[in-house]
Motif scaffolding. Structure first.
Motif, PDB file in Angstrom:
ATOM      1  N   GLN A   1      39.998  39.063  52.273  1.00 51.62           N
ATOM      2  CA  GLN A   1      39.212  37.590  52.545  1.00 51.62           C
ATOM      3  C   GLN A   1      39.415  36.763  51.550  1.00 51.62           C
ATOM      4  O   GLN A   1      39.948  35.427  51.766  1.00 51.62           O
ATOM      5  N   GLU A   2      39.197  37.090  50.314  1.00 49.78           N
ATOM      6  CA  GLU A   2      39.434  36.245  49.306  1.00 49.78           C
ATOM      7  C   GLU A   2      40.635  35.576  49.079  1.00 49.78           C
ATOM      8  O   GLU A   2      40.995  34.572  48.868  1.00 49.78           O
TER       9      GLU A   2
ATOM     10  N   ALA B   1      42.941  35.607  42.839  1.00 52.08           N
ATOM     11  CA  ALA B   1      42.329  36.518  43.796  1.00 52.08           C
ATOM     12  C   ALA B   1      43.302  37.806  44.333  1.00 52.08           C
ATOM     13  O   ALA B   1      42.760  38.714  44.352  1.00 52.08           O
TER      14      ALA B   1
ATOM     15  N   ASP C   1      38.657  44.913  52.108  1.00 51.40           N
ATOM     16  CA  ASP C   1      38.331  43.851  53.150  1.00 51.40           C
ATOM     17  C   ASP C   1      37.790  42.595  52.532  1.00 51.40           C
ATOM     18  O   ASP C   1      38.246  41.383  52.587  1.00 51.40           O
ATOM     19  N   PRO C   2      36.745  42.595  51.579  1.00 53.10           N
ATOM     20  CA  PRO C   2      36.148  41.685  50.637  1.00 53.10           C
ATOM     21  C   PRO C   2      37.341  41.024  50.044  1.00 53.10           C
ATOM     22  O   PRO C   2      37.517  39.627  49.866  1.00 53.10           O
ATOM     23  N   TYR C   3      38.251  41.762  49.353  1.00 54.89           N
ATOM     24  CA  TYR C   3      39.422  41.125  48.692  1.00 54.89           C
ATOM     25  C   TYR C   3      40.362  40.464  49.349  1.00 54.89           C
ATOM     26  O   TYR C   3      40.880  39.420  48.913  1.00 54.89           O
TER      27      TYR C   3
ATOM     28  N   TRP D   1      42.372  49.137  54.641  1.00 54.83           N
ATOM     29  CA  TRP D   1      41.809  47.801  55.454  1.00 54.83           C
ATOM     30  C   TRP D   1      40.178  47.702  55.153  1.00 54.83           C
ATOM     31  O   TRP D   1      39.415  47.136  55.090  1.00 54.83           O
ATOM     32  N   GLN D   2      39.588  49.184  55.414  1.00 54.74           N
ATOM     33  CA  GLN D   2      38.203  49.434  55.152  1.00 54.74           C
ATOM     34  C   GLN D   2      37.546  48.772  53.834  1.00 54.74           C
ATOM     35  O   GLN D   2      36.746  48.521  53.736  1.00 54.74           O
TER      36      GLN D   2
ATOM     37  N   GLU E   1      41.804  33.146  51.799  1.00 52.62           N
ATOM     38  CA  GLU E   1      41.233  31.588  51.606  1.00 52.62           C
ATOM     39  C   GLU E   1      42.203  30.690  51.010  1.00 52.62           C
ATOM     40  O   GLU E   1      42.266  29.481  51.073  1.00 52.62           O
TER      41      GLU E   1
ATOM     42  N   SER F   1      42.749  40.226  41.239  1.00 56.15           N
ATOM     43  CA  SER F   1      41.598  41.024  41.736  1.00 56.15           C
ATOM     44  C   SER F   1      42.057  42.048  42.630  1.00 56.15           C
ATOM     45  O   SER F   1      41.331  43.205  42.554  1.00 56.15           O
ATOM     46  N   ALA F   2      42.418  41.738  43.831  1.00 52.25           N
ATOM     47  CA  ALA F   2      42.572  42.705  44.786  1.00 52.25           C
ATOM     48  C   ALA F   2      43.709  43.553  44.627  1.00 52.25           C
ATOM     49  O   ALA F   2      43.456  44.954  44.775  1.00 52.25           O
TER      50      ALA F   2
END
Length: 112
Positions: free
Chosen positions: A66-67, A14, A62-64, A58-59, A70, A17-18
Motif C-alpha cells: 500500500q505504501e 517505500a 499488504d501494508p508495504y 499478499w497477506q 501511493e 522498505s518493502a
C-alpha cells in the motif's frame, strides 16, 4: 509501474522498505527492482515457488505494498506460470492496465 511525478524518492524509500521486509519474512525466492528514472518507470521481478507463496506474500506485505502504491500505478503485469484461481482473482482486482499470463513449458533453477 509508472512512478508519479515528484514521487521518485518516496517511491525508492517505500520499495526499499518493502524489499527489506520480504527479504526477511516473505516467501519469494527472488525479488529485483529496476528504475528508469528518465521515464519514471519501474520494473519489479519476483519469483515464487507456487500460488500459495503468492497468497502468503499478499497477506504479509499488504501494508508495504500500500505504501509503494501511493507513489506509482501498475501499467502492466506479466505473470509466468499457472496461477491458481485465487491468485488470478486477486490479480484481476489489482487494476493493472494490462495483465498477461504465459503458461510454463520447461526449465530449471540453478542456485550457485
Amino acid at each position: 509501474m509508472r512512478i508519479k511525478e515528484g514521487h521518485l524518492e518516496k517511491y525508492r524509500d517505500a520499495v526499499r522498505s518493502a524489499v527489506d521486509f520480504v527479504r526477511e519474512h516473505g516467501p519469494q525466492l527472488m525479488v529485483e527492482v529496476f528504475i528508469d528514472e528518465a521515464n519514471l518507470r519501474a520494473h519489479s521481478f519476483q519469483l515464487y515457488l507456487d500460488s500459495a507463496a503468492v497468497l502468503k506474500h499478499w497477506q504479509l506485505a499488504d501494508p508495504y505494498i500500500q505504501e509503494v502504491m501511493e507513489h506509482c500505478s501498475v501499467e502492466a503485469l506479466d505473470v509466468y506460470g499457472q496461477p491458481s484461481k485465487e491468485v488470478m482473482d486477486g490479480l484481476t482486482q489489482n487494476g493493472a492496465a494490462s495483465l498477461v499470463v504465459t503458461p510454463h513449458l520447461t526449465g530449471f533453477f540453478r542456485n550457485r
